[in-house]
Structures are given as C-alpha cells and as structure tokens.
Design a protein around this motif. Structure first.
Motif, PDB file in Angstrom:
ATOM      1  N   PHE A 247      46.794  34.224  40.218  1.00  0.00           N
ATOM      2  CA  PHE A 247      45.656  33.712  39.444  1.00  0.00           C
ATOM      3  C   PHE A 247      44.904  32.645  40.228  1.00  0.00           C
TER       4      PHE A 247
ATOM      5  N   ASN B 255      42.850  34.577  43.027  1.00  0.00           N
ATOM      6  CA  ASN B 255      41.856  35.548  42.561  1.00  0.00           C
ATOM      7  C   ASN B 255      40.846  34.987  41.571  1.00  0.00           C
ATOM      8  N   VAL B 256      41.217  33.934  40.873  1.00  0.00           N
ATOM      9  CA  VAL B 256      40.308  33.365  39.874  1.00  0.00           C
ATOM     10  C   VAL B 256      39.848  31.963  40.279  1.00  0.00           C
TER      11      VAL B 256
ATOM     12  N   SER C 135      36.208  30.734  41.820  1.00  0.00           N
ATOM     13  CA  SER C 135      35.452  29.666  41.167  1.00  0.00           C
ATOM     14  C   SER C 135      35.153  28.529  42.143  1.00  0.00           C
TER      15      SER C 135
ATOM     16  N   THR D 205      36.361  42.745  42.433  1.00  0.00           N
ATOM     17  CA  THR D 205      37.438  42.745  41.454  1.00  0.00           C
ATOM     18  C   THR D 205      38.123  44.106  41.468  1.00  0.00           C
TER      19      THR D 205
ATOM     20  N   SER E 270      44.968  38.908  36.565  1.00  0.00           N
ATOM     21  CA  SER E 270      44.056  38.024  37.291  1.00  0.00           C
ATOM     22  C   SER E 270      42.687  38.675  37.461  1.00  0.00           C
ATOM     23  N   LYS E 271      42.653  39.980  37.646  1.00  0.00           N
ATOM     24  CA  LYS E 271      41.378  40.669  37.814  1.00  0.00           C
ATOM     25  C   LYS E 271      40.614  40.755  36.491  1.00  0.00           C
TER      26      LYS E 271
ATOM     27  N   ALA F 211      40.763  38.390  34.334  1.00  0.00           N
ATOM     28  CA  ALA F 211      40.227  37.025  34.248  1.00  0.00           C
ATOM     29  C   ALA F 211      39.044  36.841  35.187  1.00  0.00           C
ATOM     30  N   GLU F 212      39.105  37.422  36.376  1.00  0.00           N
ATOM     31  CA  GLU F 212      37.985  37.318  37.313  1.00  0.00           C
ATOM     32  C   GLU F 212      36.755  38.029  36.756  1.00  0.00           C
TER      33      GLU F 212
ATOM     34  N   LEU G  65      35.291  35.634  34.420  1.00  0.00           N
ATOM     35  CA  LEU G  65      34.631  34.588  35.203  1.00  0.00           C
ATOM     36  C   LEU G  65      33.260  35.058  35.661  1.00  0.00           C
TER      37      LEU G  65
END
Length: 233
Positions: free
Chosen positions: A108, A111-112, A116, A138, A158-159, A161-162, A165
C-alpha cells in the motif's frame, strides 16, 4: 509537439519501454527510479539532452523532494505529463487467509502513498503547463468487478485504493483543466507479469501512449485499458 514527461519506476519493464517509445517520438523524458544508475536498459537511453535519469524513492519524502528539485532544474518551464508507473506486487504467494499486515502495509505504501507523494510534489510543475495530464498505472485486478480468488490480496487491494486515489485527483483538479486517468496496462510480459502474459511491453506502451495522446476533459477520472476500453471500478 514535443512534450515533457516524468515517468516513475523507469528502471525496468514498462517504465523502460515508456522511456524508449516517448524518446523515439521526440519528447523529453525525465526517468525516475530508486537506482537509475544500476539499470543498463535505462542508461542506454539516457543522453542528458532529451532523456534524463533522476533518483527517486517514492515512499521517502526527502528523496521525493530532492527529485522534485532536480526535475524543476531540468524542466524549468514545467511538466506536461506525469506517469505514475512505480509499483510493487509484494508477496504473491499469500492469499487472504494468510496475508500479513507487513505485506499489506508495504505494498500500500508504494502503490498508493508513493503515487500520492510524487503527484503532490510535482503538482506545481504540472500547473506551469497547459497540458496537465496525470496517468496512474494501476490494474484490472483492483476492479471490484473482476472475478478472482483471494490471491495476492495486498496488490489487488492496493490497486483498488490507487483507483480511488485517481478519482480523487480527477475530482480535485478537474476545474483546473487537468485530466487524470487510471490505466490498466494489460497482462504484460514483465518480471511482474511473467512470460506467460499475452501482451508484450511494446504493445502495452504503444497502446497506452495512444490513450494518453487522446486524453481530454471527457476522459477525466476514467479507468481505461491500454486499448482505450473503459473498465468498471
């Protein structure tokens, strides 16, 4: 028209192919990686005229700041396109029954949080130009519509979440004429994708660059494949 691109995760795989194809099109490319000097593939493309290598560890804020300062030096008039390609898969042998907290957090963070960090740091230089494109690489594995087992949960989550984002950036920056995309590169023949993948890096990057060239306010906030197909979140 020649543009200035920043590509993260540029030491191998898709990142190197982005640099190769973008430079062949006559664009200026600032290729970022944790250890760019150790990548023979990348160094073969660096000429310090139109292709530059910058050290960047996306999860370390001091490294992100130093890289942003270097990018300002290399591109004082601003950056046209940011491609957040840096990412890790983590321990793919784990599934939801035994995934560790450490694996979730590490994946996380890269990747996130890493995506950011870089986007926040480079936003002032993206605002200097009118192009204003941000692309987050992603995966369809992050789609809630994708039927799957519980394998590689840290990467998949995580992807997802990305993707969220990306939508957040699109909503925040849309009024400033930015276009932000989440993009699935396909199942590609890289270290992560393995040799079993049906798509070559050349095919994936060629397709993604075509999508990037055609980005507009109508595509802001979308989740697209390398072939331009709209994917479900």
């Amino acid at each position: 028209m020649a543009l200035t691109f920043v590509v993260t995760g540029a030491s191998r795989g898709l990142g190197v192919e982005f640099v190769k194809q973008l430079s062949a099109k006559g664009h200026t490319v600032i290729a970022c990686a944790r250890n760019p000097d150790k990548s023979e593939q990348l160094q073969a493309l660096v000429n310090n005229k139109t292709v530059f290598a910058v050290s960047l560890d996306t999860v370390k804020l001091d490294s992100v700041k130093a890289a942003a300062d270097k990018i300002q030096e290399l591109a004082p008039s601003g950056v046209d396109v940011l491609i957040n390609n840096s990412g890790i898969v983590g321990d793919h042998t784990q599934d939801v029954t035994n995934a560790t907290g450490e694996n979730y957090i590490n994946v996380f963070e890269t990747n996130v949080v890493g995506t950011s960090n870089v986007t926040q740091a480079l936003l002032p230089w993206l605002r200097k130009r009118n192009t204003r494109k941000i692309v987050n690489i992603t995966s369809i594995l992050g789609s809630n519509d994708f039927t799957t087992t519980g394998s590689s949960p840290a990467y998949r989550i995580s992807k997802a979440a990305e993707n969220m984002l990306s939508r957040g950036w699109a909503g925040q920056l849309g009024e400033e004429s930015f276009v932000v995309l989440a993009m699935h590169p396909g199942w590609v023949q890289t270290d992560m994708g393995t040799s079993k993948a049906p798509v070559t890096p050349e095919q994936s990057i060629s397709g993604m660059l075509s999508v990037i060239e055609n980005m507009s306010k109508e595509t802001n906030g979308k989740f697209l494949s390398f072939e331009g197909e709209e994917l479900k979140w």
